[in-house]
Scaffold this motif. Sequence first.
Motif, PDB file in Angstrom:
ATOM      1  N   TYR A  36       0.834  -1.206   0.000  1.00 49.00           N
ATOM      2  CA  TYR A  36       0.000   0.000   0.000  1.00 49.00           C
ATOM      3  C   TYR A  36       0.869   1.257   0.000  1.00 49.00           C
ATOM      4  O   TYR A  36       0.633   2.196  -0.779  1.00 49.00           O
ATOM      5  N   GLU A  37       1.877   1.297   0.863  1.00 50.85           N
ATOM      6  CA  GLU A  37       2.709   2.497   0.979  1.00 50.85           C
ATOM      7  C   GLU A  37       3.594   2.691  -0.255  1.00 50.85           C
ATOM      8  O   GLU A  37       3.864   3.821  -0.649  1.00 50.85           O
ATOM      9  N   LYS A  38       4.024   1.601  -0.871  1.00 51.03           N
ATOM     10  CA  LYS A  38       4.808   1.731  -2.098  1.00 51.03           C
ATOM     11  C   LYS A  38       3.952   2.307  -3.230  1.00 51.03           C
ATOM     12  O   LYS A  38       4.425   3.119  -4.034  1.00 51.03           O
ATOM     13  N   ASN A  39       2.691   1.887  -3.285  1.00 54.15           N
ATOM     14  CA  ASN A  39       1.780   2.444  -4.288  1.00 54.15           C
ATOM     15  C   ASN A  39       1.567   3.937  -4.057  1.00 54.15           C
ATOM     16  O   ASN A  39       1.527   4.731  -5.007  1.00 54.15           O
ATOM     17  N   LEU A  40       1.428   4.321  -2.782  1.00 53.28           N
ATOM     18  CA  LEU A  40       1.230   5.725  -2.454  1.00 53.28           C
ATOM     19  C   LEU A  40       2.461   6.543  -2.827  1.00 53.28           C
ATOM     20  O   LEU A  40       2.351   7.661  -3.363  1.00 53.28           O
ATOM     21  N   ALA A  41       3.634   5.999  -2.578  1.00 51.45           N
ATOM     22  CA  ALA A  41       4.879   6.686  -2.945  1.00 51.45           C
ATOM     23  C   ALA A  41       4.937   6.922  -4.450  1.00 51.45           C
ATOM     24  O   ALA A  41       5.356   7.991  -4.912  1.00 51.45           O
ATOM     25  N   GLU A  42       4.541   5.926  -5.224  1.00 49.73           N
ATOM     26  CA  GLU A  42       4.564   6.061  -6.680  1.00 49.73           C
ATOM     27  C   GLU A  42       3.580   7.129  -7.154  1.00 49.73           C
ATOM     28  O   GLU A  42       3.857   7.866  -8.103  1.00 49.73           O
ATOM     29  N   ARG A  43       2.443   7.236  -6.494  1.00 49.27           N
ATOM     30  CA  ARG A  43       1.471   8.277  -6.868  1.00 49.27           C
ATOM     31  C   ARG A  43       2.047   9.673  -6.637  1.00 49.27           C
ATOM     32  O   ARG A  43       1.842  10.578  -7.449  1.00 49.27           O
ATOM     33  N   PHE A  44       2.755   9.850  -5.539  1.00 51.70           N
ATOM     34  CA  PHE A  44       3.381  11.140  -5.288  1.00 51.70           C
ATOM     35  C   PHE A  44       4.443  11.444  -6.347  1.00 51.70           C
ATOM     36  O   PHE A  44       4.559  12.583  -6.813  1.00 51.70           O
ATOM     37  N   ARG A  76      -9.711   0.310   1.015  1.00 51.18           N
ATOM     38  CA  ARG A  76     -10.761  -0.704   1.091  1.00 51.18           C
ATOM     39  C   ARG A  76     -10.185  -2.098   0.823  1.00 51.18           C
ATOM     40  O   ARG A  76     -10.561  -3.071   1.478  1.00 51.18           O
ATOM     41  N   LYS A  77      -9.283  -2.177  -0.145  1.00 49.38           N
ATOM     42  CA  LYS A  77      -8.649  -3.457  -0.461  1.00 49.38           C
ATOM     43  C   LYS A  77      -7.782  -3.926   0.701  1.00 49.38           C
ATOM     44  O   LYS A  77      -7.741  -5.115   1.027  1.00 49.38           O
ATOM     45  N   LEU A  78      -7.088  -2.977   1.339  1.00 53.72           N
ATOM     46  CA  LEU A  78      -6.225  -3.324   2.461  1.00 53.72           C
ATOM     47  C   LEU A  78      -7.032  -3.900   3.616  1.00 53.72           C
ATOM     48  O   LEU A  78      -6.602  -4.856   4.276  1.00 53.72           O
ATOM     49  N   ILE A  79      -8.216  -3.341   3.863  1.00 48.50           N
ATOM     50  CA  ILE A  79      -9.071  -3.848   4.942  1.00 48.50           C
ATOM     51  C   ILE A  79      -9.437  -5.315   4.681  1.00 48.50           C
ATOM     52  O   ILE A  79      -9.429  -6.153   5.584  1.00 48.50           O
ATOM     53  N   VAL A  80      -9.739  -5.610   3.402  1.00 48.24           N
ATOM     54  CA  VAL A  80     -10.074  -6.987   3.037  1.00 48.24           C
ATOM     55  C   VAL A  80      -8.853  -7.890   3.168  1.00 48.24           C
ATOM     56  O   VAL A  80      -8.912  -8.989   3.745  1.00 48.24           O
ATOM     57  N   ASP A  81      -7.707  -7.428   2.653  1.00 46.09           N
ATOM     58  CA  ASP A  81      -6.493  -8.241   2.669  1.00 46.09           C
ATOM     59  C   ASP A  81      -5.975  -8.495   4.087  1.00 46.09           C
ATOM     60  O   ASP A  81      -5.361  -9.526   4.359  1.00 46.09           O
ATOM     61  N   LEU A  82      -6.221  -7.532   4.978  1.00 45.76           N
ATOM     62  CA  LEU A  82      -5.792  -7.714   6.365  1.00 45.76           C
ATOM     63  C   LEU A  82      -6.694  -8.688   7.118  1.00 45.76           C
ATOM     64  O   LEU A  82      -6.372  -9.099   8.238  1.00 45.76           O
ATOM     65  N   GLU A  83      -7.827  -9.017   6.482  1.00 44.57           N
ATOM     66  CA  GLU A  83      -8.821  -9.878   7.139  1.00 44.57           C
ATOM     67  C   GLU A  83      -9.198  -9.284   8.494  1.00 44.57           C
ATOM     68  O   GLU A  83      -9.173  -9.952   9.528  1.00 44.57           O
ATOM     69  N   LEU A  84      -9.559  -8.009   8.429  1.00 51.02           N
ATOM     70  CA  LEU A  84      -9.929  -7.273   9.638  1.00 51.02           C
ATOM     71  C   LEU A  84     -11.400  -6.880   9.522  1.00 51.02           C
ATOM     72  O   LEU A  84     -11.739  -5.761   9.147  1.00 51.02           O
ATOM     73  N   PRO A  85     -12.322  -7.791   9.806  1.00 47.62           N
ATOM     74  CA  PRO A  85     -13.752  -7.512   9.641  1.00 47.62           C
ATOM     75  C   PRO A  85     -14.240  -6.427  10.589  1.00 47.62           C
ATOM     76  O   PRO A  85     -13.622  -6.163  11.623  1.00 47.62           O
ATOM     77  N   ILE A  86     -15.353  -5.829  10.223  1.00 49.31           N
ATOM     78  CA  ILE A  86     -15.916  -4.743  11.028  1.00 49.31           C
ATOM     79  C   ILE A  86     -16.136  -5.162  12.477  1.00 49.31           C
ATOM     80  O   ILE A  86     -15.962  -4.373  13.397  1.00 49.31           O
ATOM     81  N   CYS A  87     -16.506  -6.420  12.686  1.00 49.77           N
ATOM     82  CA  CYS A  87     -16.799  -6.859  14.054  1.00 49.77           C
ATOM     83  C   CYS A  87     -15.576  -6.791  14.961  1.00 49.77           C
ATOM     84  O   CYS A  87     -15.695  -6.773  16.181  1.00 49.77           O
ATOM     85  N   ARG A 192      -2.256   3.300  10.217  1.00 48.80           N
ATOM     86  CA  ARG A 192      -1.124   3.873   9.490  1.00 48.80           C
ATOM     87  C   ARG A 192      -1.498   4.147   8.029  1.00 48.80           C
ATOM     88  O   ARG A 192      -1.095   5.174   7.462  1.00 48.80           O
ATOM     89  N   ALA A 193      -2.278   3.269   7.439  1.00 54.99           N
ATOM     90  CA  ALA A 193      -2.743   3.485   6.064  1.00 54.99           C
ATOM     91  C   ALA A 193      -3.650   4.711   5.988  1.00 54.99           C
ATOM     92  O   ALA A 193      -3.567   5.514   5.042  1.00 54.99           O
ATOM     93  N   MET A 194      -4.519   4.870   6.974  1.00 54.61           N
ATOM     94  CA  MET A 194      -5.418   6.021   6.996  1.00 54.61           C
ATOM     95  C   MET A 194      -4.632   7.332   7.138  1.00 54.61           C
ATOM     96  O   MET A 194      -5.017   8.362   6.583  1.00 54.61           O
ATOM     97  N   TYR A 195      -3.534   7.289   7.863  1.00 54.47           N
ATOM     98  CA  TYR A 195      -2.694   8.483   8.000  1.00 54.47           C
ATOM     99  C   TYR A 195      -2.154   8.925   6.633  1.00 54.47           C
ATOM    100  O   TYR A 195      -2.168  10.104   6.295  1.00 54.47           O
ATOM    101  N   GLY A 196      -1.685   7.962   5.848  1.00 54.17           N
ATOM    102  CA  GLY A 196      -1.182   8.298   4.510  1.00 54.17           C
ATOM    103  C   GLY A 196      -2.251   8.908   3.640  1.00 54.17           C
ATOM    104  O   GLY A 196      -2.003   9.877   2.904  1.00 54.17           O
ATOM    105  N   LEU A 197      -3.455   8.365   3.712  1.00 61.98           N
ATOM    106  CA  LEU A 197      -4.575   8.907   2.946  1.00 61.98           C
ATOM    107  C   LEU A 197      -4.877  10.343   3.352  1.00 61.98           C
ATOM    108  O   LEU A 197      -5.115  11.215   2.501  1.00 61.98           O
ATOM    109  N   LYS A 198      -4.858  10.627   4.656  1.00 59.06           N
ATOM    110  CA  LYS A 198      -5.169  11.985   5.129  1.00 59.06           C
ATOM    111  C   LYS A 198      -4.097  12.988   4.713  1.00 59.06           C
ATOM    112  O   LYS A 198      -4.410  14.115   4.317  1.00 59.06           O
ATOM    113  N   VAL A 199      -2.839  12.587   4.767  1.00 57.10           N
ATOM    114  CA  VAL A 199      -1.765  13.482   4.325  1.00 57.10           C
ATOM    115  C   VAL A 199      -1.929  13.804   2.845  1.00 57.10           C
ATOM    116  O   VAL A 199      -1.845  14.966   2.433  1.00 57.10           O
TER     117      VAL A 199
END
Length: 343
Positions: A36-44, A76-87, A192-199
Motif C-alpha cells: 500500500y505504501e509503495k503504491n502511495l509513494a509512486e502516486r506522489f 478498502r482493499k487493504l481492509i479486506v487483505d488484512l482480514e480485519l472484519p468490522i466486528c 497507518r494506512a489512513m494516516y497516509g490517505l489523510k496526508v
Amino acid sequence: MSRSEGPHRPFLPIGNPFKMMMHKSSHQPSTVLTAYEKNLAERFRQLKPNNANDVITFSWMKSALGSICETLHDVRKLIVDLELPICSWDIKWVDMYLENSLNLLDFCSAYGTDIVRQRFGYVMLKCALRDLESDHPQKLMQASSSLHEWRQYQSRYDNSKLQDCCDIICKLEATLNLPKIKNIPKAKDLVRAMYGLKVQTMFIFSTCVAAFSTSPRPLVELQVPKLYLWQESFTDLQTVINGEIKIIYATAKFSPLKELRIIDQNVKKLYPLLHEGLGEVTQEVFDGYCSNLMESNEKFLSGLDELKSEMDHFFKVVVDGRMALLDNFQQQPPRCGIQQVRM
C-alpha cells in the motif's frame, strides 16, 4: 457569507506535529501495508511536474484527485487483505473513518460551488468577446467594462466557499494525530494506512484551493516521519509544488492556476487598447489578441468541466465507501457497540 478579515493561520504549527505518533513503536508493517505504501509513494512521484511552469494546471488537479480515489480504493482493499472484519474494529476507528469521509464530502460540496463561480467568470469574458466583434463605441465600452469586472471578480479574496474549504482542511489536520492502538498489528496497519490517505488528501485539497486564489492562502506543509515508505516522494512533491506557488504569489502573478494566468495575460493586452486606442497596434494584431483570449477562455471552460467531472467521481467514491461500511454495520457491528456518528 461574510467573514472577519485577518491573517490566516497556517494549517500546521512550526515543528514536528507527529512526535507522539506511532513512529516510536517497534511495530513492523505487514506485507500488505508495505505494498500500500509503495503504491502511495509512486502516486506522489507521478504527481511531481516535469516542468515547474506546469504548476498548477487543470490536468494536474484532475490527476491529483484521481490519485486520492486510487488510494481510497487501496484502503478498502487493504481492509479486506488484512482480514480485519468490522466486528473486530474498535468503534473509534469507525468514527474516525466516517468523520474523515464526511469532511471529504463537505470539501467536494464547497469546492464544487466555487467551480460554478468560475463558470460565471467564463461567461463574463464570453460577453466581452461578443461585444468586441462590433465596431459600435457603446459595445466596445461594454467589453471594456466586462474585462475590468472579470479581473475584479477573480481578485476577490474574501470568497467564503474557498475559506470553507480551508476550514475543512483544518478539521482534517485535527485528526492527524493517530489514536492509541492496542498491540494489534492489523489495527496498527489500518490506522497507518489512513494516516497516509489523510496526508495525501490535505495536501491536494490545499493545492486545489490555492489554484483559484489570486491572493496568498495558507498551504499545507507537513513534516512526515521517515518511517513511512512514501515520505521521501511526498516531501519532494510538497517542496516543488508549494515552492512554485510561493514564487507565483511573491512575483505578483495573477493566480497559481496556469490557465487563469494565460487568460489574465490576454486580458491585460486587450484592456488598455479599448481606452487608449490601437496606436501602433494594427487591427490584425488586435484581432489576434481577441482570438487568443477566446481560445484561452474556451480551454479554461473545458478544463473546468473536466475538473468538475473528476470531483463528482471523487464524491461518488467517498459515498460508496461510506455506504459499504454502513452496510457492514448491519451485518456485523463493531466492538463496544455503535456510537452516534455524523452521517
